[in-house]
Write an enzyme that holds these catalytic residues in place. Sequence first.
Site, PDB file in Angstrom:
ATOM      1  N   GLU A 292      41.431  42.603  28.149  1.00 11.50           N
ATOM      2  CA  GLU A 292      42.137  43.566  28.984  1.00 11.50           C
ATOM      3  C   GLU A 292      43.297  44.250  28.270  1.00 11.50           C
ATOM      4  OE1 GLU A 292      40.844  44.619  31.489  1.00 11.50           O
ATOM      5  OE2 GLU A 292      39.450  43.046  32.082  1.00 11.50           O
TER       6      GLU A 292
ATOM      7  N   GLU B  82      37.470  51.348  30.591  1.00 11.84           N
ATOM      8  CA  GLU B  82      36.186  50.671  30.778  1.00 11.84           C
ATOM      9  C   GLU B  82      35.254  50.885  29.590  1.00 11.84           C
ATOM     10  OE1 GLU B  82      36.191  48.542  33.141  1.00 11.84           O
ATOM     11  OE2 GLU B  82      38.090  49.359  33.843  1.00 11.84           O
TER      12      GLU B  82
ATOM     13  N   GLU C  12      33.777  46.747  33.846  1.00 15.86           N
ATOM     14  CA  GLU C  12      33.137  47.133  32.594  1.00 15.86           C
ATOM     15  C   GLU C  12      31.740  46.569  32.397  1.00 15.86           C
ATOM     16  OE1 GLU C  12      35.859  43.529  31.554  1.00 15.86           O
ATOM     17  OE2 GLU C  12      35.914  45.273  32.870  1.00 15.86           O
TER      18      GLU C  12
END
Length: 857
Positions: free
Chosen positions: A333, A311, A277
């Site tokens: 996450e 992402e 990301e």
Amino acid sequence: MTSTTESADTQNPHRLPRTVVPSRYDIELAPDLDEFRFTGHETVTVEVVEPVDEIVLNCVEIGISAASIAIGGRVHEASVSYDEAMQRAVLAFATELPPGPATLEIDFTGTLNDQLHGFYRSTFTDVDGNDQVIATTQFEATDARRAFPCWDEPDFKAVFAITLVVPDHLFAVSNMAEVSREPAGEGKVRIRYGDSMVMSTYLVAFVVGPFESTETVDVDGVPLRIIAPKGKIHLTDFALACGAFCLRYLSDYYGIHYPGDKVDMIAIPDFAFGAMENLGAITYRETALLVDTSQASQAELVRILDVIAHELAHMWFGDLVTMKWWDGIWLNEAFATFMEMKATDAMRPEWKRWLAFGATERPWAYGTDSLASTRPVEFEVMSPDEANEMFDALTYGKGSSVLRMIEQYLGEEVFRQGVGSYLRRHSYSNTVTSDLWHGLDAASGTDVGAIMDTWILQRGFPQVEVSRTATGVRLEQRRYLTIPDETDTTLWKIPVVLRGSTAGAEFERKFVLDSFVTEIAIDGEIEFVVANAGGHGFYRVDYVGELFQAAVDNLDELGALERFCLIDDAWAFVESGQKSAADWLALAASYRDEQEQAIWNAVLTGMAGIRHHIVSDDDLPAFRRVAKSLLEPSVERLGWVPGDDDSDLTRRLRGAIIGAMGRLAEDEETIEHSREVADRWIGDAGAVDPDIGQASLFTMAAHGDLGTLNRIMEAYDAASTPQVKLRLLQAVTFLDANDTVDATLGAVRSGRIKSQDGSWVVARLFGGRASGRHAWQEVRKDWDDITAVMPPMTLRRLVEGLPGLSHADIAQDVEAFFAERSLPVIEKTAKQNIERLRANVLMRARESSRFSGGLQP
């Protein structure tokens, strides 16, 4: 309980001193793609907080040739020393530096490594058959220090201004948009990019190589492009559509405009993870971004949409607002995983992504969290190796599952408001877990932290036993463990939604189960009860006595995810010895007419587990008959020919059923037809329905030999799209003979199978019923040579194959082998998978004798 995050700063020897703090990096890098090296210069704006005579920063595999600091009108030259064990450089000064603003100048050199971390090289063969090299980055968790000296910790946020000096015929990209370009001599160009927002070092990115880009798409003022190796730009349409949708959806959900000045999504030929990301320069494995939709299965398209959504979700949750330290990585996450589901479900609701989530991501987390060697979602992290081990099923799968659980308990809109408040309050800064709970507390009026701390700061999860009482039902919680431990007294605050029916009248109760036992009064005679209504809770349910049969008798009254939970929980109880495999098979028979692909996945997972761990060679014919009986109704209903009005999930289910008929039931007619279809698919992937083609390919491989392997590998070498190449590589792992194992290991060693894939390929070889033993013996014998070609962060995938080696003598050898080795990068993962192996050995010993003499369909 309190978070460990807030006390870590002063106690962790791996944390840098706070005596000098950076606020801006101006970095110029010149990669040499012929010599695999790079040179760099950086100017770092810092604040000297207190008098010091040295500056300590992170630096590994980099040589510093000169360093100086300008402060208080004077320039001080530094002598440089290195602490390799701590991945640091120490800049020592002859005189003490006074407090105040300063400018640090550093010249350095480094190597473009081949380990898929830091600033690394990736080699590939282009569409014209020419070898090409790119230079790219992967910095999370702690590898920015391999590209430039820096304060490589997430809460040392700073502005980054990147300049790249590259050959003028190559494409170069970084986090921000290009602002200037000028000749740099010798056929090179100097490209300067704009200033980033304040962000963590692990989000910096730069990519150089023979790429091309799509036309820019304007997404509400945000420029969006896909960047791919030359010759592959025709594979970007689907990703571009997904990116545009997800950007709009996420910005609207968060109520915050995208924080960068552009979004580039970049396909990288060699990449250790699925994607990364980096703000404005998101890097992906080719399989997660590029696709020919005419040849792709539904699962492959879901994967691309999921990863893109994940992402892009990070641009806010992770990039704009970042965890303070790596023990809080779940904040990044888990939420990105949760949001990928919401975005995917919004774009393609017919894919039923939340059902698939409950049937895939949550069981992935259960698999680890059911072990004594599991860890809490938030866990004290000290070293870089420990930080890298945090990227696991607990961070992603359990974290997102408990977020879904609390969202459904609080209500979706209340949850969204709390998240938006949290992001706005902490934009451009760092947070700890309690900051998110405060946002949800304020929005909901509920003490969310008191509930969620029992899920985030404790290891494991509960099972809830439901039994009938004279006045209703009794619920009792205890920890679920694959290898039970009756002494464990962990207690959770469980958000329970209980529903059911009494004499035709439906009832629902919503409460927090915060004691070991509670009784719920229900008026009337209970017909059936569901103790995880909706199926969103992160806990197993054991229905006692007649309540279990009542649930089975009322399958039609259960929602899809509730039906999944019933069969999946039952298999978990087989694994832990609370139910027999024979009982599970009887339950599975009730699912013969099931039409949801995600639920069939649970049925087929259990069947595969029985075949691999329990059924003897003598009993295989009987097992095949049972499997065929279970599958035949679906085979007859779905057939081999897709209908024009088939949904994507129907096509996917057809592939799964045909594949199971060929590999579990081992039906001869199916095997022969699969060989014919696979031959056509290898010749022209577009000529066969993707899901049928994949199922046929895997069945052909499962019943193939060395000649089959050679043909598959030839097709793999020639494949022109990422998904076809991956499918062929997956097929290799279905071959089950010693000589095919040897040839596959040879392809891993030689690099014919890319290093990014070697670990999972070898792991799957351990699962061969006939050849798994041989695969382990060969890997054990050549461990150092085989793992040397695998990037360190991928070794986790290798040990994930160990639970397949469930014969007692092999398992004993596995345990002895790992007991003699220090593997810090996978220490926790190895322990967990060895415990899973131990549980499978116990299940084999416990259940195999019950199957002696054959099975009855």
